[in-house]
Structures are given as structure tokens and as C-alpha cells.
Design a protein around this motif. Structure first.
Motif, short mmCIF file in Angstrom:
data_model
loop_
_atom_site.label_atom_id
_atom_site.label_comp_id
_atom_site.label_asym_id
_atom_site.label_seq_id
_atom_site.Cartn_x
_atom_site.Cartn_y
_atom_site.Cartn_z
N ILE A 12 1.02 -1.49 0.18
CA ILE A 12 0.28 0.14 0.06
C ILE A 12 0.33 1.29 -0.06
CG2 ILE A 12 -1.34 1.23 1.33
CD1 ILE A 12 -3.02 -1.67 2.60
N TYR A 13 1.10 1.91 -1.20
CA TYR A 13 1.53 2.64 -1.36
C TYR A 13 1.22 4.83 -2.07
CZ TYR A 13 5.55 5.31 -3.29
OH TYR A 13 7.00 5.62 -3.44
N ILE A 14 2.03 5.98 -1.33
CA ILE A 14 1.37 6.80 -1.40
C ILE A 14 1.73 7.60 -1.79
CG2 ILE A 14 0.46 9.01 -0.52
CD1 ILE A 14 0.29 7.50 2.32
N ASP A 15 1.86 7.83 -3.07
CA ASP A 15 2.60 8.58 -4.31
C ASP A 15 3.26 10.00 -4.80
OD1 ASP A 15 0.39 9.74 -5.27
OD2 ASP A 15 0.31 9.07 -7.80
N ARG A 16 3.88 10.28 -4.62
CA ARG A 16 4.31 11.93 -4.32
C ARG A 16 2.52 12.84 -4.65
NH1 ARG A 16 7.66 12.48 -10.01
NH2 ARG A 16 6.98 10.47 -10.47
N LYS A 17 1.69 12.54 -6.10
CA LYS A 17 0.70 13.01 -6.12
C LYS A 17 0.04 12.61 -4.54
CE LYS A 17 1.01 13.54 -10.50
NZ LYS A 17 0.38 12.97 -12.00
N ARG A 18 0.37 12.08 -3.79
CA ARG A 18 -0.41 12.10 -2.29
C ARG A 18 -1.62 10.67 -2.88
NH1 ARG A 18 2.91 12.08 1.38
NH2 ARG A 18 1.49 11.90 2.64
N GLN A 19 -1.67 9.96 -4.21
CA GLN A 19 -2.97 8.94 -4.54
C GLN A 19 -2.19 7.57 -3.99
OE1 GLN A 19 -5.14 9.91 -6.95
NE2 GLN A 19 -4.90 11.49 -6.98
N VAL A 20 -3.33 7.24 -3.51
CA VAL A 20 -3.10 5.35 -2.30
C VAL A 20 -3.17 4.71 -3.83
CG1 VAL A 20 -3.87 4.12 -0.65
CG2 VAL A 20 -3.51 6.61 -0.46
N SER A 21 -2.33 3.38 -3.43
CA SER A 21 -2.13 2.57 -4.56
C SER A 21 -2.08 1.49 -3.94
CB SER A 21 -1.43 2.75 -5.87
OG SER A 21 0.20 3.09 -5.58
N ILE A 22 -2.54 0.17 -4.30
CA ILE A 22 -2.23 -1.20 -3.75
C ILE A 22 -1.51 -1.80 -5.12
CG2 ILE A 22 -2.89 -3.57 -2.75
CD1 ILE A 22 -5.59 -1.62 -1.65
N ARG A 23 -0.05 -2.22 -4.77
CA ARG A 23 0.58 -3.11 -5.37
C ARG A 23 0.88 -4.00 -5.66
NH1 ARG A 23 2.89 0.77 -9.65
NH2 ARG A 23 1.34 3.01 -9.29
N ASP A 24 1.45 -5.21 -6.09
CA ASP A 24 1.51 -6.46 -6.06
C ASP A 24 3.72 -5.91 -6.49
OD1 ASP A 24 -0.06 -7.52 -4.95
OD2 ASP A 24 -0.89 -9.01 -6.04
N VAL A 25 3.68 -6.14 -6.01
CA VAL A 25 5.68 -6.03 -6.48
C VAL A 25 6.26 -7.58 -6.27
CG1 VAL A 25 5.05 -3.67 -6.45
CG2 VAL A 25 6.39 -4.64 -4.82
N ARG A 26 7.55 -7.11 -7.17
CA ARG A 26 8.62 -8.51 -6.97
C ARG A 26 9.44 -7.39 -6.10
NH1 ARG A 26 9.82 -13.58 -7.12
NH2 ARG A 26 7.68 -13.91 -9.11
N ILE A 27 10.24 -7.83 -5.04
CA ILE A 27 11.05 -6.91 -4.96
C ILE A 27 11.91 -6.66 -5.23
CG2 ILE A 27 12.71 -5.78 -2.84
CD1 ILE A 27 9.84 -5.95 -1.38
N MET A 28 13.59 -6.42 -5.92
CA MET A 28 14.63 -6.48 -6.30
C MET A 28 15.75 -5.77 -5.28
SD MET A 28 12.87 -8.08 -8.68
CE MET A 28 14.26 -8.33 -10.10
N SER A 29 15.77 -5.14 -4.88
CA SER A 29 17.07 -4.41 -4.25
C SER A 29 16.20 -3.61 -3.29
CB SER A 29 17.97 -3.66 -5.09
OG SER A 29 17.83 -2.80 -5.79
N VAL A 30 17.29 -2.70 -2.53
CA VAL A 30 16.99 -1.82 -0.64
C VAL A 30 18.16 -1.51 -0.85
CG1 VAL A 30 15.92 -1.57 1.17
CG2 VAL A 30 14.80 -3.35 -0.14
N LYS A 31 18.16 0.12 -1.41
CA LYS A 31 19.18 1.00 -0.85
C LYS A 31 19.01 2.15 -0.73
CE LYS A 31 21.99 -1.10 -4.47
NZ LYS A 31 22.59 -0.68 -6.51
N GLY A 32 19.34 2.35 0.61
CA GLY A 32 19.03 3.84 1.38
C GLY A 32 17.76 3.57 2.08
N ASP A 33 16.86 4.80 1.49
CA ASP A 33 15.65 4.80 1.91
C ASP A 33 14.57 4.36 0.37
OD1 ASP A 33 16.25 5.68 3.96
OD2 ASP A 33 15.72 7.90 3.39
N LEU A 34 15.50 3.67 -0.80
CA LEU A 34 14.89 3.30 -1.94
C LEU A 34 14.58 1.84 -2.35
CD1 LEU A 34 16.01 6.37 -4.70
CD2 LEU A 34 14.21 6.12 -3.49
N LEU A 35 13.71 1.24 -2.66
CA LEU A 35 13.68 -0.08 -2.94
C LEU A 35 13.20 -0.06 -4.32
CD1 LEU A 35 11.08 -2.68 -1.08
CD2 LEU A 35 10.46 -2.02 -3.85
N LYS A 36 13.26 -1.15 -5.17
CA LYS A 36 13.15 -0.78 -6.87
C LYS A 36 12.45 -2.39 -6.37
CE LYS A 36 15.96 -2.10 -10.63
NZ LYS A 36 16.91 -2.19 -11.74
#
Length: 63
Positions: A12-36
Motif C-alpha cells: 500500500i503506497y502513497i505516491d508524490r501526488k498523495r494518491q494511494v495505490s495497492i500494488r503487487d511487486v517483486r522486490i529486486m533491491s533495497v538501497k538506503g530509502d529506496l526500493l526497486k
């Protein structure tokens, strides 16, 4: 979040426009505060800001 690398999760993610979305994702990497991750909704790779992730849940029976 590193424990989910390689796994499919539902975000459950809030984007930069403050829109809420629910997404299925396969996590590839985590670096600092970012998730690819590969986003199945967008059918492509996306970068998510960890501070904008409201909830993460492992998707059972994901390929």
C-alpha cells in the motif's frame, strides 16, 4: 524490507501526488530509502520511497 528481496509482496503506497495505490511487486533491491521492484500493475520496474509505503504483505502462492 531486505527480507522480502526476490519475493512478491503487496504494497500500500502513497505516491508524490498523495494518491494511494495497492500494488503487487517483486522486490529486486533495497538501497538506503529506496526500493526497486518489478510492478505487476505497471508491467515494469519502479522505484518506491520506503517512507511512502504504508503496509507490506507477502503474497502467498506467488510465482
Amino acid at each position: 524490507m531486505e527480507r522480502y528481496i526476490g519475493k512478491v509482496v503487496q504494497l500500500i503506497y502513497i505516491d508524490r501526488k498523495r494518491q494511494v495505490s495497492i500494488r503487487d511487486v517483486r522486490i529486486m533491491s533495497v538501497k538506503g530509502d529506496l526500493l526497486k521492484a518489478y510492478c505487476f500493475t505497471a508491467k515494469g520496474f519502479r522505484i518506491f520511497d520506503l517512507k511512502n509505503i504504508v503496509d507490506v504483505e507477502l503474497v502467498k502462492n506467488a510465482g
